[in-house]
Design an enzyme around this catalytic site. Structure first.
Site, PDB file in Angstrom:
ATOM      1  N   TRP A  29      -2.976  -2.702  -1.721  1.00  0.00           N
ATOM      2  CA  TRP A  29      -2.642  -3.959  -2.014  1.00  0.00           C
ATOM      3  C   TRP A  29      -3.207  -4.840  -1.133  1.00  0.00           C
ATOM      4  O   TRP A  29      -2.892  -4.988   0.133  1.00  0.00           O
ATOM      5  CB  TRP A  29      -0.963  -4.030  -2.051  1.00  0.00           C
ATOM      6  CG  TRP A  29      -0.187  -5.158  -2.563  1.00  0.00           C
ATOM      7  CD1 TRP A  29      -0.013  -5.399  -3.834  1.00  0.00           C
ATOM      8  CD2 TRP A  29       0.094  -6.489  -1.733  1.00  0.00           C
ATOM      9  NE1 TRP A  29       0.571  -6.573  -4.052  1.00  0.00           N
ATOM     10  CE2 TRP A  29       0.878  -7.113  -2.863  1.00  0.00           C
ATOM     11  CE3 TRP A  29       0.032  -6.727  -0.604  1.00  0.00           C
ATOM     12  CZ2 TRP A  29       1.228  -8.550  -2.612  1.00  0.00           C
ATOM     13  CZ3 TRP A  29       0.853  -7.995  -0.172  1.00  0.00           C
ATOM     14  CH2 TRP A  29       1.210  -8.819  -1.185  1.00  0.00           C
ATOM     15  N   LYS A  78       6.643  -3.643  -4.413  1.00  0.00           N
ATOM     16  CA  LYS A  78       8.217  -3.238  -4.278  1.00  0.00           C
ATOM     17  C   LYS A  78       8.646  -3.598  -2.940  1.00  0.00           C
ATOM     18  O   LYS A  78       9.841  -4.010  -2.712  1.00  0.00           O
ATOM     19  CB  LYS A  78       8.685  -1.834  -4.848  1.00  0.00           C
ATOM     20  CG  LYS A  78       9.812  -1.361  -4.620  1.00  0.00           C
ATOM     21  CD  LYS A  78      10.808  -2.046  -5.811  1.00  0.00           C
ATOM     22  CE  LYS A  78      12.114  -1.601  -5.709  1.00  0.00           C
ATOM     23  NZ  LYS A  78      13.148  -2.610  -6.405  1.00  0.00           N
ATOM     24  N   CYS A 126       0.871  -1.180  -0.121  1.00  0.00           N
ATOM     25  CA  CYS A 126      -0.117  -0.080  -0.026  1.00  0.00           C
ATOM     26  C   CYS A 126       1.056   0.994   0.013  1.00  0.00           C
ATOM     27  O   CYS A 126       1.792   1.209   0.516  1.00  0.00           O
ATOM     28  CB  CYS A 126      -1.036  -0.055   1.315  1.00  0.00           C
ATOM     29  SG  CYS A 126      -2.014  -1.426   1.669  1.00  0.00           S
ATOM     30  N   ASN A 151      -1.603   1.854   5.748  1.00  0.00           N
ATOM     31  CA  ASN A 151      -0.628   0.910   5.171  1.00  0.00           C
ATOM     32  C   ASN A 151       0.012   0.057   6.343  1.00  0.00           C
ATOM     33  O   ASN A 151       0.079   0.660   7.537  1.00  0.00           O
ATOM     34  CB  ASN A 151       0.598   1.569   4.797  1.00  0.00           C
ATOM     35  CG  ASN A 151       1.689   0.683   4.066  1.00  0.00           C
ATOM     36  OD1 ASN A 151       1.527  -0.542   4.071  1.00  0.00           O
ATOM     37  ND2 ASN A 151       2.760   1.274   3.946  1.00  0.00           N
ATOM     38  N   GLY A 152      -0.322  -1.292   6.236  1.00  0.00           N
ATOM     39  CA  GLY A 152       0.226  -1.972   7.518  1.00  0.00           C
ATOM     40  C   GLY A 152      -0.986  -2.998   7.757  1.00  0.00           C
ATOM     41  O   GLY A 152      -1.955  -3.284   7.015  1.00  0.00           O
ATOM     42  N   ARG A 183       5.121   0.646  -6.061  1.00  0.00           N
ATOM     43  CA  ARG A 183       5.217  -0.374  -4.593  1.00  0.00           C
ATOM     44  C   ARG A 183       4.204  -1.485  -5.082  1.00  0.00           C
ATOM     45  O   ARG A 183       4.439  -2.582  -4.128  1.00  0.00           O
ATOM     46  CB  ARG A 183       4.749   0.213  -3.715  1.00  0.00           C
ATOM     47  CG  ARG A 183       5.704   1.489  -3.281  1.00  0.00           C
ATOM     48  CD  ARG A 183       5.159   2.297  -2.350  1.00  0.00           C
ATOM     49  NE  ARG A 183       4.844   1.943  -1.035  1.00  0.00           N
ATOM     50  CZ  ARG A 183       5.664   2.090   0.001  1.00  0.00           C
ATOM     51  NH1 ARG A 183       6.798   2.574  -0.003  1.00  0.00           N
ATOM     52  NH2 ARG A 183       5.320   1.499   0.852  1.00  0.00           N
ATOM     53  N   LYS A 195      14.505 -13.369 -11.462  1.00  0.00           N
ATOM     54  CA  LYS A 195      14.187 -12.168 -12.340  1.00  0.00           C
ATOM     55  C   LYS A 195      13.296 -12.839 -13.448  1.00  0.00           C
ATOM     56  O   LYS A 195      12.459 -12.052 -13.648  1.00  0.00           O
ATOM     57  CB  LYS A 195      15.325 -11.675 -12.949  1.00  0.00           C
ATOM     58  CG  LYS A 195      16.381 -10.789 -12.043  1.00  0.00           C
ATOM     59  CD  LYS A 195      15.787  -9.532 -11.740  1.00  0.00           C
ATOM     60  CE  LYS A 195      15.112  -9.636 -10.327  1.00  0.00           C
ATOM     61  NZ  LYS A 195      15.889  -9.588  -9.141  1.00  0.00           N
ATOM     62  N   GLU A 229       9.887 -13.674 -12.035  1.00  0.00           N
ATOM     63  CA  GLU A 229       8.836 -12.373 -11.522  1.00  0.00           C
ATOM     64  C   GLU A 229       8.250 -11.354 -12.838  1.00  0.00           C
ATOM     65  O   GLU A 229       7.187 -10.912 -12.884  1.00  0.00           O
ATOM     66  CB  GLU A 229       9.295 -11.737 -10.672  1.00  0.00           C
ATOM     67  CG  GLU A 229      10.671 -11.001 -10.977  1.00  0.00           C
ATOM     68  CD  GLU A 229      11.319 -10.456  -9.657  1.00  0.00           C
ATOM     69  OE1 GLU A 229      10.513  -9.779  -8.619  1.00  0.00           O
ATOM     70  OE2 GLU A 229      12.487 -10.055  -9.454  1.00  0.00           O
ATOM     71  N   GLU A 253      19.153 -16.110  -8.848  1.00  0.00           N
ATOM     72  CA  GLU A 253      18.728 -14.526  -8.869  1.00  0.00           C
ATOM     73  C   GLU A 253      18.389 -14.518 -10.291  1.00  0.00           C
ATOM     74  O   GLU A 253      17.333 -13.843 -10.546  1.00  0.00           O
ATOM     75  CB  GLU A 253      19.907 -13.540  -8.605  1.00  0.00           C
ATOM     76  CG  GLU A 253      19.623 -12.291  -8.803  1.00  0.00           C
ATOM     77  CD  GLU A 253      18.390 -11.638  -8.117  1.00  0.00           C
ATOM     78  OE1 GLU A 253      17.758 -12.015  -7.414  1.00  0.00           O
ATOM     79  OE2 GLU A 253      17.928 -10.389  -8.855  1.00  0.00           O
ATOM     80  N   HIS A 278      20.428 -35.917  -9.161  1.00  0.00           N
ATOM     81  CA  HIS A 278      19.577 -36.298  -8.144  1.00  0.00           C
ATOM     82  C   HIS A 278      18.070 -35.888  -8.445  1.00  0.00           C
ATOM     83  O   HIS A 278      17.349 -35.803  -7.263  1.00  0.00           O
ATOM     84  CB  HIS A 278      20.234 -35.351  -6.895  1.00  0.00           C
ATOM     85  CG  HIS A 278      21.658 -35.930  -6.640  1.00  0.00           C
ATOM     86  ND1 HIS A 278      21.983 -37.189  -6.206  1.00  0.00           N
ATOM     87  CD2 HIS A 278      22.558 -35.040  -6.701  1.00  0.00           C
ATOM     88  CE1 HIS A 278      23.428 -37.112  -6.321  1.00  0.00           C
ATOM     89  NE2 HIS A 278      23.760 -35.986  -6.240  1.00  0.00           N
TER      90      HIS A 278
HETATM   91  C1  F6R Z   1      12.896  -9.316  -6.460  1.00  0.00           C
HETATM   92  C2  F6R Z   1      12.623  -8.477  -5.265  1.00  0.00           C
HETATM   93  C3  F6R Z   1      12.334  -9.096  -4.014  1.00  0.00           C
HETATM   94  C4  F6R Z   1      12.813  -8.287  -2.950  1.00  0.00           C
HETATM   95  C5  F6R Z   1      12.295  -8.907  -1.408  1.00  0.00           C
HETATM   96  C6  F6R Z   1      13.286  -8.100  -0.510  1.00  0.00           C
HETATM   97  O1  F6R Z   1      13.410  -8.792  -7.464  1.00  0.00           O
HETATM   98  O2  F6R Z   1      12.902  -7.127  -5.453  1.00  0.00           O
HETATM   99  O3  F6R Z   1      12.427 -10.377  -3.922  1.00  0.00           O
HETATM  100  O4  F6R Z   1      14.300  -8.481  -2.958  1.00  0.00           O
HETATM  101  O5  F6R Z   1      11.133  -8.380  -1.367  1.00  0.00           O
HETATM  102  O6  F6R Z   1      13.062  -6.802  -0.309  1.00  0.00           O
HETATM  103  P1  F6R Z   1      14.180  -5.689   0.171  1.00  0.00           P
HETATM  104  O7  F6R Z   1      15.455  -5.913  -0.283  1.00  0.00           O
HETATM  105  O8  F6R Z   1      13.531  -4.496   0.226  1.00  0.00           O
HETATM  106  O9  F6R Z   1      14.135  -6.327   1.611  1.00  0.00           O
END
Ligand code: F6R
Length: 607
Positions: A74, A602, A2, A99-100, A27, A485, A488, A481, A504
């Site tokens: 959200w 985000k 949010c 938010n929360g 976000r 990427k 997502e 990673e 395995h």
């Molecule tokens: C993936 C991504 C998420 C964040 C995760 C942690 O691209 O952005 O997996 O890495 O939500 O977020 P932070 O780093 O802000 O604690």
């Protein structure tokens, strides 16, 4: 997650609120709304979907007012629909954005319903609106009412409230969820982060947990958790305003990928001199803390967790002390044994990730000290940790983390040196690493020059439904990673395994429809990895290899892109770049929403 925006000014604020919401779109959200103090009292407008849908509705029927609050939601409690969208109101008396998560909202709701308050949504937020209305029967000031009710809320919140009887004020409060106050000239604002307000101010005040603040156009009055008047520092936004614009790039993600040479340099700036680390960059208390470290516990989520996995290899090899790494959402809920001399290292782009923050709070009193590697100054993790090393990557808007990751790795290497000096790392090795770090921005630049070839490679993935990523050693978390990427932003299923694990189980998946991506630099593991890749080819799997030497040959079914030279220690940073570009181009080919992929946020400020 949010997003909140609020404004109190001597000019109309509808457009300021909408622009703020647009800047918070990154976000992640599924509905949006505003409420303004108008001549006809508080009026609101809410829409599901994008902020543009709200903007279109307000274009047709504008709301005139100089005080207002706005929100992108959200969904947590209740589906994404208009009734659940914020702001929430208690009759026509007041409006709230939140938010929360209020964990005890069910009990509070039952109590309020029994007293005759009617609910029109499934959200936890609506209880806050009615609690405030009930409190305003007893006290006359909105500030006092907010201060009185927050004690009843269990969980996390950042709030913005307006009340009909005083259109010249906006009250805000926070605990556990991010909120900043934007300090203007004859106008003041609130928002979930600074980026939302850069259009109107570059001066910000950060509230402490439990603070309540009343904003009018002319002043800001803050009280702390005990109700005493409090002074909170105003600081200047550190990055250029343009940092929050896409510029010539089609997507923020691409811009952020291309910013990496510059931000890696920024992360190193002032922290290395000659062939040495300047340890003072960790703060005045760091040296005496580092002297006592006997092991490291790393906690993070998502991409930041992957950075932690790489740091484990570095710390155990170069420092020679144990390093454990775990995702925060598991660690915070299990019984953990914390050996003496544990440095608790959190990694977070946002500094607000709920699970990481909760894990820190859970163990803070039982560890030697806490250190956070973070990108957002003033964020909760930075404020609550004993030591902080900022990554200096500048605002990261694309939901998929890119430059945050490579600067985290840079900062983690500096941390490795600081710890290593006290254990196994001699001055010669330190000098070699510093020299490798200095070369990194240019090498990343060279990796970016492979973009056109990678774009071409992306065509082989766009129609596929499953992919497999492989790596070994420090390149295994890099491959993880890369898989994260791809899944997502392109929504293609991507699995990742350490290549030695193939036989395995995962080999059973391999066929011509499952492209296999491998990161294969020149290092001690290359021969082992090549043997694993043979296993894939023998089962008809198509290979896409990012290789560091001519020892991996292109042939039928094996596509090889040769990477620029780099020191072995820095391979994890360099080999991340082509994987970021690959997922970006696949997502563009698939036509997904690259910067705001579906279902994702985000900054994950709720559990
Ligand atoms: C993936 C991504 C998420 C964040 C995760 C942690 O691209 O952005 O997996 O890495 O939500 O977020 P932070 O780093 O802000 O604690």
């Amino acid at each position: 997650m949010c997003g909140i925006v609020g404004a109190v000014a001597s000019r109309p604020v509808q457009e300021i609120l909408l622009e703020g919401l647009r800047r918070l779109e990154y976000r992640g959200y599924d509905s949006a709304g505003v409420a303004l103090q108008t001549e006809k009292g508080i009026q609101r407008c809410r829409r599901t979907g994008k902020v543009q849908a709200l903007a279109d509705a307000l274009h047709d029927q504008p709301l005139q007012g100089k005080t207002g609050i706005a929100h992108t939601r959200w969904a947590t409690h209740g589906v994404p629909n208009e009734a659940n969208a914020h702001p929430h109101m208690s009759a026509d008396q007041l409006a709230v954005v939140h938010n929360g998560i209020i964990e005890n909202f069910e009990e509070l709701k039952q109590e309020l319903q029994a007293q005759g308050y009617e609910f029109s949504s499934d959200t936890d937020t609506e209880v806050i609106a009615h609690l405030l209305a009930r409190e305003l029967n007893k006290v006359s000031s909105l500030h006092t009412a907010v201060a009185n009710i927050i004690g009843q809320l269990e969980g996390a919140y950042a709030l913005g409230v307006i009340e009909k009887s005083d259109p010249s004020q906006l009250v805000t409060a926070r605990k556990g969820s991010p909120l900043v106050i934007g300090v203007g000239m004859g106008e003041n604002f609130i928002a979930s982060d600074q980026l939302a307000l850069l259009q109107v101010t570059d001066r910000f005040m950060f509230l402490e947990d439990g603070d309540v603040a009343t904003l009018t156009a002319e002043q800001i009055i803050v009280t702390d958790i005990n109700g005493a008047k409090a002074e909170r520092k105003v600081s200047q936004f550190e990055h250029g305003v343009s940092a929050a614009d896409k510029g010539e790039y089609k997507h923020f993600m691409l811009k952020e990928i291309y910013e990496q040479p510059e931000v890696i340099s920024a992360c190193l700036e002032g922290r290395i001199s000659g062939d040495k680390l300047l340890e003072q960059c960790f703060g005045a208390r760091a040296a005496s803390i580092f002297d006592q470290v006997k092991q490291v516990q790393i906690i993070a989520c998502g991409t930041s967790f992957h950075a932690g996995l790489i740091a484990k290899y570095w710390i155990e090899e170069l420092v020679g002390i144990p390093c454990m790494v775990e995702v925060a959402s598991e660690y915070r809920y299990r019984t953990v044994v914390i050996p003496q001399g544990t440095l608790f290292l959190t990694i977070s782009q946002s500094g607000e990730t709920a699970d990481t923050l909760a894990a820190l709070r859970e163990v803070q009193s039982r560890v030697l000290a806490s250190l956070v590697i973070c990108n957002v100054p003033g964020s909760s993790l930075v404020r609550e940790s004993d030591l902080a090393l900022m990554t200096n990557a500048g605002p990261e808007i694309g939901v998929a983390s890119t430059k945050a990751f490579t600067t985290q790795l840079t900062a983690l290497m500096l941390t490795t040196i600081a710890l290593g000096r006290r254990h196994n790392l001699d001055a010669q090795t330190e000098a070699t690493i510093i020299s490798a770090l200095r070369k990194l921005p240019q090498q990343v630049e060279q990796a970016l020059a492979m973009d056109a070839d990678i774009e071409q490679m992306a065509g082989a993935f766009a129609e596929k439904h499953h992919t497999l990523f492989l790596g070994r050693g420090t390149l295994y978390p890099v491959a993880k990673e890369g898989a994260l990427k791809l899944k997502e932003i392109s929504y293609i299923h991507a699995e990742c395994y350490p290549a030695g694990e193939l036989k395995h189980g995962p080999l059973a998946l391999v066929d011509k429809d499952m492209p296999v991506v491998a990161v294969a630099p020149q290092n001690d593991m290359l021969d082992k990895l090549k043997a694993n890749l043979q296993e894939v080819r023998a089962r008809g799997g198509e290979l896409f290899v990012f290789a560091g030497s001519d020892r991996v040959q292109a042939e039928e079914g094996t596509y090889v892109l040769t990477m620029p030279e780099c020191e072995e220690i820095m391979q994890p940073v360099l080999y991340t770049i082509p994987l970021q570009l690959l997922s970006y181009h696949v997502a563009v080919l698939k036509g997904t929403d690259v910067d705001q992929p579906r279902n994702l946020a985000k900054s994950v400020t709720v559990e």
